[in-house]
Motif scaffolding. Structure first.
Motif, mmCIF file in Angstrom:
data_model
loop_
_atom_site.group_PDB
_atom_site.id
_atom_site.type_symbol
_atom_site.label_atom_id
_atom_site.label_comp_id
_atom_site.label_asym_id
_atom_site.label_seq_id
_atom_site.Cartn_x
_atom_site.Cartn_y
_atom_site.Cartn_z
ATOM 1 N N LEU A 35 -17.473 9.281 -30.229
ATOM 2 C CA LEU A 35 -16.326 10.235 -30.598
ATOM 3 C C LEU A 35 -16.501 11.716 -29.582
ATOM 4 N N THR A 36 -15.498 11.721 -29.083
ATOM 5 C CA THR A 36 -15.404 13.071 -28.281
ATOM 6 C C THR A 36 -14.434 14.036 -29.195
ATOM 7 N N LEU A 37 -14.600 15.352 -28.536
ATOM 8 C CA LEU A 37 -13.560 16.104 -29.105
ATOM 9 C C LEU A 37 -11.923 15.922 -28.896
ATOM 10 N N GLU A 38 -11.876 15.486 -27.830
ATOM 11 C CA GLU A 38 -10.322 15.094 -27.552
ATOM 12 C C GLU A 38 -10.092 13.558 -28.228
ATOM 13 N N MET A 39 -10.796 12.690 -28.729
ATOM 14 C CA MET A 39 -10.621 11.780 -29.547
ATOM 15 C C MET A 39 -10.474 12.317 -30.915
ATOM 16 N N THR A 40 -11.156 12.966 -31.466
ATOM 17 C CA THR A 40 -11.171 13.598 -32.705
ATOM 18 C C THR A 40 -9.509 14.090 -32.835
ATOM 19 N N ARG A 41 -9.151 15.151 -31.872
ATOM 20 C CA ARG A 41 -7.799 15.726 -31.749
ATOM 21 C C ARG A 41 -6.624 14.491 -31.888
ATOM 22 N N LEU A 42 -7.031 13.620 -31.078
ATOM 23 C CA LEU A 42 -5.789 12.808 -31.161
ATOM 24 C C LEU A 42 -5.668 11.850 -32.428
ATOM 25 N N LEU A 43 -7.024 11.431 -32.831
ATOM 26 C CA LEU A 43 -6.929 10.846 -34.341
ATOM 27 C C LEU A 43 -6.273 11.749 -35.406
ATOM 28 N N ALA A 44 -6.643 12.967 -35.475
ATOM 29 C CA ALA A 44 -6.118 13.939 -36.380
ATOM 30 C C ALA A 44 -4.798 14.080 -36.400
ATOM 31 N N SER A 45 -4.083 14.113 -35.253
ATOM 32 C CA SER A 45 -2.661 14.202 -34.915
ATOM 33 C C SER A 45 -1.918 12.982 -35.506
ATOM 34 N N GLN A 46 -2.647 11.904 -34.804
ATOM 35 C CA GLN A 46 -1.664 10.789 -35.204
ATOM 36 C C GLN A 46 -1.698 10.354 -36.627
ATOM 37 N N LEU A 47 -2.760 10.675 -37.511
ATOM 38 C CA LEU A 47 -2.851 10.302 -38.602
ATOM 39 C C LEU A 47 -2.057 11.122 -39.477
ATOM 40 N N ILE B 283 -5.457 1.187 -39.290
ATOM 41 C CA ILE B 283 -6.410 0.584 -38.984
ATOM 42 C C ILE B 283 -7.190 1.276 -37.835
ATOM 43 N N LEU B 284 -8.582 1.554 -38.102
ATOM 44 C CA LEU B 284 -9.357 2.055 -37.021
ATOM 45 C C LEU B 284 -10.220 1.091 -36.559
ATOM 46 N N LYS B 285 -10.137 0.774 -35.052
ATOM 47 C CA LYS B 285 -11.268 0.077 -34.541
ATOM 48 C C LYS B 285 -11.652 0.554 -33.279
ATOM 49 N N GLY B 286 -12.625 -0.206 -32.753
ATOM 50 C CA GLY B 286 -13.197 0.088 -31.370
ATOM 51 C C GLY B 286 -12.850 -0.910 -30.355
ATOM 52 N N ALA B 287 -12.708 -0.471 -29.017
ATOM 53 C CA ALA B 287 -12.644 -1.106 -27.990
ATOM 54 C C ALA B 287 -13.719 -1.879 -27.384
ATOM 55 N N GLY B 288 -13.796 -3.134 -26.830
ATOM 56 C CA GLY B 288 -14.790 -3.597 -26.566
ATOM 57 C C GLY B 288 -15.479 -4.765 -27.587
ATOM 58 N N ASP B 289 -16.617 -5.251 -27.242
ATOM 59 C CA ASP B 289 -17.186 -6.220 -28.190
ATOM 60 C C ASP B 289 -18.522 -5.696 -28.762
ATOM 61 N N LYS B 290 -18.921 -4.337 -28.519
ATOM 62 C CA LYS B 290 -20.272 -4.047 -28.802
ATOM 63 C C LYS B 290 -20.204 -2.962 -30.020
ATOM 64 N N ALA B 291 -19.248 -2.141 -30.052
ATOM 65 C CA ALA B 291 -19.444 -0.998 -31.100
ATOM 66 C C ALA B 291 -17.927 -0.764 -31.582
ATOM 67 N N PHE B 292 -18.047 -0.310 -32.848
ATOM 68 C CA PHE B 292 -16.663 0.234 -33.346
ATOM 69 C C PHE B 292 -16.833 1.982 -32.886
ATOM 70 N N CYS B 293 -18.017 2.901 -33.247
ATOM 71 C CA CYS B 293 -18.442 4.031 -32.621
ATOM 72 C C CYS B 293 -19.679 4.216 -32.950
ATOM 73 N N ALA B 294 -20.321 4.450 -31.814
ATOM 74 C CA ALA B 294 -21.929 4.659 -31.706
ATOM 75 C C ALA B 294 -22.385 6.013 -32.228
ATOM 76 N N GLY B 295 -21.327 6.859 -32.372
ATOM 77 C CA GLY B 295 -22.017 8.297 -32.657
ATOM 78 C C GLY B 295 -20.986 9.388 -31.874
ATOM 79 N N GLY B 296 -21.311 10.555 -31.690
ATOM 80 C CA GLY B 296 -20.584 11.600 -31.141
ATOM 81 C C GLY B 296 -20.671 11.799 -29.561
ATOM 82 N N ASP B 297 -20.227 12.753 -29.062
ATOM 83 C CA ASP B 297 -20.237 13.221 -27.629
ATOM 84 C C ASP B 297 -21.445 14.124 -27.379
ATOM 85 N N LEU B 298 -22.787 13.567 -27.213
ATOM 86 C CA LEU B 298 -24.165 13.983 -27.129
ATOM 87 C C LEU B 298 -23.969 14.773 -25.682
ATOM 88 N N HIS B 299 -23.498 14.393 -24.874
ATOM 89 C CA HIS B 299 -23.756 15.081 -23.653
ATOM 90 C C HIS B 299 -23.000 16.424 -23.481
#
Length: 395
Positions: A36-48, A61-77
């Motif tokens: 989860l990045t700051l941009e993703m957080t803002r997009l989600l908040a506005s759309q909600l 419905i909230l889901k993740g792209a790909g077949d590995k993860a819904f969301c593995a954490g925040g933007d640590l970099h």
């Protein structure tokens, strides 16, 4: 109604009976496990908020792209860059970290208090920031691939995003154990601990969408939603109940039926019941020689983790035990900002993701040095109370 699939969150809809729709938000960063990045957080908040206002939207419905993860954490970099840039400065000078934590926590709180049904498809990895998004949803689904955890001790943080609130509500001392060891649980233990509501096989995703599309949902105005928590609104209540029934019809028992968290609940309780963290630590470390590999891994993760994070996690769980959800987020924001300044957070990210040497130099280096007095600075508000970015949360 899909937007560009290059966006970090893709919004689409499922057309339902009688002109109603279900809003779908897909975290679209599979290469970073939908972190989860700051941009993703803002997009989600506005759309909600847009979906909350739209009478045609019956559920989200909230889901993740790909077949590995819904969301593995925040933007640590990005957080590591901000901590490096502001090293040696006052905590409040790191405006990125302060903003990131504040907006992420505000989004998580909104999910907790969102009047319409929110279904989180917790397929694959659900950790850290992903747990923050999932824990407040009204309908939490795990699959046979789900792996849930709060592994912050390995990066010098603590179980944030409301994690301290959540872990205090798990059976017995299982929450403390998960917070100190970063132990991963699958579908069976997620259901046992109350981290999820239903197990639905991954292959039934399309069937779930079809069932949602064919259901007859009730429209609900913004005015009706505002009254939801005061007097249970019939339309909203009907939609919540309908989605529960739909998921119950699709759910199946997980395999295995009982996971290691439930299997070892009595042992975990005996290890973590003491009010002395040093005694708890010794008991957890003794599990390194247990015959169960899951317990061995938990013990080794704890021993390799940040002693400061262990102390902070232990102190936070006790401190927030009787707080409101909003106050928990406010407390976590202070602790998070302080961790970005005084704690092991930057060093943990460096060792795991930047240099990847997996040899963090923790400071304090031992639990004996990470005392109850040492941890107090993580609870010292760095701004006047009315300048706290979450001071109006819950009003």
């Amino acid at each position: 109604m899909n937007q560009s699939d290059e966006l970090p969150v893709v919004f689409s809809t499922i057309a339902c009976a009688q002109g109603m729709i279900a809003g779908v938000a897909t975290l679209n960063a599979p290469k970073t496990l939908n972190g989860l990045t700051l941009e993703m957080t803002r997009l989600l908040a506005s759309q909600l908020e847009r979906w909350a206002e739209d009478e045609r939207v019956a559920l989200v419905i909230l889901k993740g792209a790909g077949d590995k993860a819904f969301c593995a954490g925040g933007d640590l970099h990005a957080l590591h860059h901000s901590m490096t840039e502001h090293a040696g400065q006052a905590p409040i000078q790191n405006t990125y970290a302060g903003t990131f934590f504040a907006e992420e926590y505000a989004l998580d709180y909104r999910i907790h208090t969102f009047p319409k049904p929110i279904l989180v498809w917790g397929d694959g990895i659900v950790m850290g920031g992903g747990m923050g998004l999932m824990m407040g949803a009204s309908h939490r689904v795990v699959t046979e691939t789900s792996r849930l955890a709060m592994p912050e001790i390995s990066i010098g943080l603590f179980p944030d995003v409301g994690g301290t609130w959540l872990l205090n509500r798990l059976p017995g001392k299982t929450g403390l154990f998960m917070g100190l060891t970063g132990a991963q649980v699958g579908a069976a233990d997620a259901l046992f601990a109350g981290l999820a509501d239903y197990h639905v096989a991954r292959q039934n995703w399309e069937g779930l969408c079809a069932a949602i599309a064919s259901a007859h949902w009730a429209a609900c105005s913004a005015a009706q939603q505002a009254r939801y928590h005061d007097q249970r609104n019939a339309a909203l209540a009907d939609n919540h109940a309908k989605l529960h029934q739909l998921l119950a019809d699709l759910s199946t028992p997980p395999t295995p039926l009982i996971g290691p968290l439930q299997t070892h609940q009595a042992l975990i309780q005996s290890c973590c019941v003491s009010s002395d963290l040093n005694q708890v630590a010794s008991s957890i470390q003794s599990l390194a020689s247990h015959e169960d590999v899951w317990l061995q891994r938990a013990a080794k993760t704890f021993s390799a983790g940040s002693p400061g994070s262990a102390r902070l996690t232990f102190a936070l769980l006790e401190r927030v035990k009787r707080m409101s959800l909003a106050d928990v987020y406010r407390t976590e924001w202070v602790a998070g900002l302080m961790a970005a300044t005084h704690g092991d957070f930057a060093e943990g990210i460096r060792a795991l993701l930047i240099d990847k040497d997996k040899q963090p130099k923790w400071n304090p280096a031992s639990l004996q040095d990470a005392t109850a007095e040492w941890v107090e600075k993580f609870f010292t508000l760095p701004v006047p109370a009315d300048k706290h970015p979450l001071h109006k949360l819950g009003e």
